[in-house]
Design a protein around this motif. Structure first.
Motif, PDB file in Angstrom:
ATOM      1  N   ASN A   1      -5.830   3.357  -8.469  1.00  0.00           N
ATOM      2  CA  ASN A   1      -6.221   2.315  -7.529  1.00  0.00           C
ATOM      3  C   ASN A   1      -6.227   2.905  -6.120  1.00  0.00           C
ATOM      4  OD1 ASN A   1      -6.773  -0.190  -6.486  1.00  0.00           O
ATOM      5  ND2 ASN A   1      -4.733  -1.035  -6.860  1.00  0.00           N
ATOM      6  N   LYS A   2      -7.319   2.727  -5.391  1.00  0.00           N
ATOM      7  CA  LYS A   2      -7.419   3.224  -4.015  1.00  0.00           C
ATOM      8  C   LYS A   2      -6.809   2.182  -3.078  1.00  0.00           C
ATOM      9  CE  LYS A   2     -11.794   5.292  -5.232  1.00  0.00           C
ATOM     10  NZ  LYS A   2     -12.588   4.451  -6.095  1.00  0.00           N
ATOM     11  N   ILE A   3      -5.736   2.576  -2.391  1.00  0.00           N
ATOM     12  CA  ILE A   3      -5.027   1.657  -1.503  1.00  0.00           C
ATOM     13  C   ILE A   3      -4.870   2.308  -0.140  1.00  0.00           C
ATOM     14  CG2 ILE A   3      -2.860   0.429  -1.112  1.00  0.00           C
ATOM     15  CD1 ILE A   3      -2.490   0.363  -4.136  1.00  0.00           C
ATOM     16  N   VAL A   4      -5.113   1.542   0.918  1.00  0.00           N
ATOM     17  CA  VAL A   4      -4.895   2.033   2.276  1.00  0.00           C
ATOM     18  C   VAL A   4      -3.469   1.679   2.666  1.00  0.00           C
ATOM     19  CG1 VAL A   4      -5.612   1.861   4.686  1.00  0.00           C
ATOM     20  CG2 VAL A   4      -7.331   1.750   2.861  1.00  0.00           C
ATOM     21  N   ARG A   5      -2.681   2.709   2.971  1.00  0.00           N
ATOM     22  CA  ARG A   5      -1.283   2.521   3.383  1.00  0.00           C
ATOM     23  C   ARG A   5      -1.172   2.743   4.886  1.00  0.00           C
ATOM     24  NH1 ARG A   5       1.013  -0.324  -0.326  1.00  0.00           N
ATOM     25  NH2 ARG A   5       1.055   0.640  -2.349  1.00  0.00           N
ATOM     26  N   GLN A   6      -0.364   1.929   5.528  1.00  0.00           N
ATOM     27  CA  GLN A   6      -0.165   2.022   6.971  1.00  0.00           C
ATOM     28  C   GLN A   6       1.176   2.687   7.242  1.00  0.00           C
ATOM     29  OE1 GLN A   6      -2.137   0.711   9.687  1.00  0.00           O
ATOM     30  NE2 GLN A   6      -0.696   1.972  10.821  1.00  0.00           N
ATOM     31  N   TRP A   7       1.122   3.793   7.986  1.00  0.00           N
ATOM     32  CA  TRP A   7       2.322   4.420   8.488  1.00  0.00           C
ATOM     33  C   TRP A   7       2.410   4.076   9.977  1.00  0.00           C
ATOM     34  CZ3 TRP A   7       0.068   6.342   4.185  1.00  0.00           C
ATOM     35  CH2 TRP A   7       0.910   6.761   3.163  1.00  0.00           C
ATOM     36  N   ALA A   8       3.478   4.447  10.612  1.00  0.00           N
ATOM     37  CA  ALA A   8       3.654   4.147  12.029  1.00  0.00           C
ATOM     38  C   ALA A   8       2.549   4.776  12.878  1.00  0.00           C
ATOM     39  CB  ALA A   8       5.019   4.628  12.507  1.00  0.00           C
ATOM     40  N   ASP A   9       2.109   5.975  12.507  1.00  0.00           N
ATOM     41  CA  ASP A   9       1.143   6.698  13.334  1.00  0.00           C
ATOM     42  C   ASP A   9      -0.271   6.767  12.754  1.00  0.00           C
ATOM     43  OD1 ASP A   9       1.995   8.285  11.245  1.00  0.00           O
ATOM     44  OD2 ASP A   9       1.817  10.150  12.386  1.00  0.00           O
ATOM     45  N   ARG A  10      -0.478   6.329  11.515  1.00  0.00           N
ATOM     46  CA  ARG A  10      -1.803   6.468  10.910  1.00  0.00           C
ATOM     47  C   ARG A  10      -1.949   5.593   9.661  1.00  0.00           C
ATOM     48  NH1 ARG A  10       1.509  10.144   8.846  1.00  0.00           N
ATOM     49  NH2 ARG A  10       1.264  10.905   6.735  1.00  0.00           N
ATOM     50  N   LYS A  11      -3.203   5.485   9.248  1.00  0.00           N
ATOM     51  CA  LYS A  11      -3.521   4.859   7.963  1.00  0.00           C
ATOM     52  C   LYS A  11      -4.003   5.960   7.040  1.00  0.00           C
ATOM     53  CE  LYS A  11      -4.967   0.300   9.485  1.00  0.00           C
ATOM     54  NZ  LYS A  11      -6.061  -0.686   9.474  1.00  0.00           N
ATOM     55  N   LYS A  12      -3.681   5.817   5.756  1.00  0.00           N
ATOM     56  CA  LYS A  12      -4.084   6.833   4.795  1.00  0.00           C
ATOM     57  C   LYS A  12      -4.490   6.175   3.488  1.00  0.00           C
ATOM     58  CE  LYS A  12      -2.500  11.068   2.605  1.00  0.00           C
ATOM     59  NZ  LYS A  12      -1.388  11.982   2.397  1.00  0.00           N
ATOM     60  N   LEU A  13      -5.562   6.703   2.879  1.00  0.00           N
ATOM     61  CA  LEU A  13      -5.997   6.238   1.567  1.00  0.00           C
ATOM     62  C   LEU A  13      -5.176   6.979   0.519  1.00  0.00           C
ATOM     63  CD1 LEU A  13      -8.113   4.531  -0.040  1.00  0.00           C
ATOM     64  CD2 LEU A  13      -9.458   6.618  -0.163  1.00  0.00           C
ATOM     65  N   VAL A  14      -4.453   6.247  -0.308  1.00  0.00           N
ATOM     66  CA  VAL A  14      -3.647   6.863  -1.365  1.00  0.00           C
ATOM     67  C   VAL A  14      -4.140   6.357  -2.721  1.00  0.00           C
ATOM     68  CG1 VAL A  14      -1.587   7.208   0.045  1.00  0.00           C
ATOM     69  CG2 VAL A  14      -1.854   5.074  -1.184  1.00  0.00           C
ATOM     70  N   LEU A  15      -3.960   7.177  -3.730  1.00  0.00           N
ATOM     71  CA  LEU A  15      -4.334   6.818  -5.097  1.00  0.00           C
ATOM     72  C   LEU A  15      -3.058   6.546  -5.889  1.00  0.00           C
ATOM     73  CD1 LEU A  15      -7.072   9.534  -5.700  1.00  0.00           C
ATOM     74  CD2 LEU A  15      -7.409   7.127  -5.142  1.00  0.00           C
ATOM     75  N   GLU A  16      -2.906   5.304  -6.316  1.00  0.00           N
ATOM     76  CA  GLU A  16      -1.739   4.902  -7.102  1.00  0.00           C
ATOM     77  C   GLU A  16      -2.203   4.461  -8.483  1.00  0.00           C
ATOM     78  OE1 GLU A  16       0.406   1.821  -5.113  1.00  0.00           O
ATOM     79  OE2 GLU A  16       1.129   3.170  -3.551  1.00  0.00           O
ATOM     80  N   PRO A  17      -1.385   4.734  -9.514  1.00  0.00           N
ATOM     81  CA  PRO A  17      -1.758   4.276 -10.863  1.00  0.00           C
ATOM     82  C   PRO A  17      -1.923   2.751 -10.891  1.00  0.00           C
ATOM     83  CG  PRO A  17       0.027   5.850 -10.974  1.00  0.00           C
ATOM     84  CD  PRO A  17      -0.154   5.508  -9.516  1.00  0.00           C
ATOM     85  N   LEU A  18      -3.002   2.305 -11.505  1.00  0.00           N
ATOM     86  CA  LEU A  18      -3.256   0.879 -11.621  1.00  0.00           C
ATOM     87  C   LEU A  18      -2.255   0.227 -12.571  1.00  0.00           C
ATOM     88  CD1 LEU A  18      -5.114  -1.530 -10.935  1.00  0.00           C
ATOM     89  CD2 LEU A  18      -6.539  -0.861 -12.874  1.00  0.00           C
ATOM     90  N   PHE A  19      -1.989   0.897 -13.691  1.00  0.00           N
ATOM     91  CA  PHE A  19      -1.033   0.403 -14.679  1.00  0.00           C
ATOM     92  C   PHE A  19       0.214   1.273 -14.596  1.00  0.00           C
ATOM     93  CE2 PHE A  19      -5.311  -0.328 -16.414  1.00  0.00           C
ATOM     94  CZ  PHE A  19      -5.285  -1.709 -16.546  1.00  0.00           C
ATOM     95  N   THR A  20       1.290   0.739 -14.069  1.00  0.00           N
ATOM     96  CA  THR A  20       2.496   1.544 -13.923  1.00  0.00           C
ATOM     97  C   THR A  20       3.075   1.892 -15.292  1.00  0.00           C
ATOM     98  OG1 THR A  20       3.813  -0.467 -13.645  1.00  0.00           O
ATOM     99  CG2 THR A  20       3.087   0.631 -11.641  1.00  0.00           C
ATOM    100  N   SER A  21       3.405   3.158 -15.438  1.00  0.00           N
ATOM    101  CA  SER A  21       4.022   3.721 -16.653  1.00  0.00           C
ATOM    102  C   SER A  21       3.092   3.791 -17.858  1.00  0.00           C
ATOM    103  CB  SER A  21       5.309   2.977 -17.032  1.00  0.00           C
ATOM    104  OG  SER A  21       6.271   3.141 -16.026  1.00  0.00           O
ATOM    105  N   TYR A  22       1.770   3.749 -17.638  1.00  0.00           N
ATOM    106  CA  TYR A  22       0.825   3.861 -18.748  1.00  0.00           C
ATOM    107  C   TYR A  22      -0.268   4.869 -18.432  1.00  0.00           C
ATOM    108  CZ  TYR A  22       2.886  -0.388 -20.630  1.00  0.00           C
ATOM    109  OH  TYR A  22       3.754  -1.299 -21.134  1.00  0.00           O
ATOM    110  N   VAL A  23      -0.642   5.646 -19.447  1.00  0.00           N
ATOM    111  CA  VAL A  23      -1.784   6.553 -19.394  1.00  0.00           C
ATOM    112  C   VAL A  23      -2.532   6.362 -20.705  1.00  0.00           C
ATOM    113  CG1 VAL A  23      -2.500   8.984 -19.369  1.00  0.00           C
ATOM    114  CG2 VAL A  23      -0.649   8.232 -17.891  1.00  0.00           C
ATOM    115  N   PHE A  24      -3.854   6.440 -20.656  1.00  0.00           N
ATOM    116  CA  PHE A  24      -4.670   6.291 -21.860  1.00  0.00           C
ATOM    117  C   PHE A  24      -5.079   7.665 -22.354  1.00  0.00           C
ATOM    118  CE2 PHE A  24      -5.313   2.563 -19.172  1.00  0.00           C
ATOM    119  CZ  PHE A  24      -4.878   1.570 -20.023  1.00  0.00           C
TER     120      PHE A  24
END
Length: 182
Positions: free
Chosen positions: A36-59
């Protein structure tokens, strides 16, 4: 051999989804970790991070003969089982997830909470678009009463394949609704 391959879900250690997918690639086993593409906000910047959509699962796309090698991969705890067998996931479902992730970002997953007497619409499967009333709720399925052609059909449907229909005020004022559900 390719014809016998099916998609399965494996359960991973917490926060090991990407590592497991990489380890499976190194073993020449086709895997898919929806990110899942998520924009995370830090104090000094925004960053696009890739997080697993289904936690603890891989197909994994594999044959039953490769299951032991998959289980022996670091970070994999086990296959996800359904009725005593590793749960098979249809190709169409994997493709739907891939397509959805290509078109959208910052996706939120939400479990559907279904209660007895809820009015539901079946969202996928052979009874798709049919509406009915929930008779019984089980751990992973719901029993739905589907009135049709003067017969009472009862089907057991996975919870993930139903959506609750909000009841309109006029329906709540209905005599039969009040007699049955109040």
């Amino acid at each position: 051999m390719e014809a016998n391959k099916k998609w399965y879900a494996v359960y991973t250690r917490p926060r090991w989804e990407k590592k497991v997918a990489d380890l499976l690639v190194k073993k020449h086993i086709e895997s898919y970790c929806p990110l899942n593409k998520i924009v995370r906000q830090w104090a000094d910047r925004k960053k696009l991070v890739l997080e697993p959509l289904f936690t603890s699962y891989v197909f994994v796309h594999t044959t039953p003969q490769e299951h032991l090698a998959i289980k022996q991969t670091d970070g994999i705890l086990n296959f996800v089982y359904w009725l005593g067998q590793p749960a098979v996931i249809r190709d169409e479902e994997i493709e739907a997830v891939k397509q959805f992730l290509d078109e959208y970002h910052d996706i939120q997953l939400e479990k559907i909470h279904v209660n007895t007497h809820d009015r539901v619409r079946i969202s996928s499967g052979p009874l798709m678009a049919r509406e009915g009333d929930v008779i019984e709720v089980r751990s992973k399925t719901v029993k739905v009463h589907l009135p049709t052609l003067g017969y009472a059909l009862t089907a057991e449907v996975e919870k993930t394949n139903v959506e609750v229909i909000p009841i309109s005020t006029s329906y709540r004022d209905n005599y039969f609704y009040n007699a049955l559900f109040k």
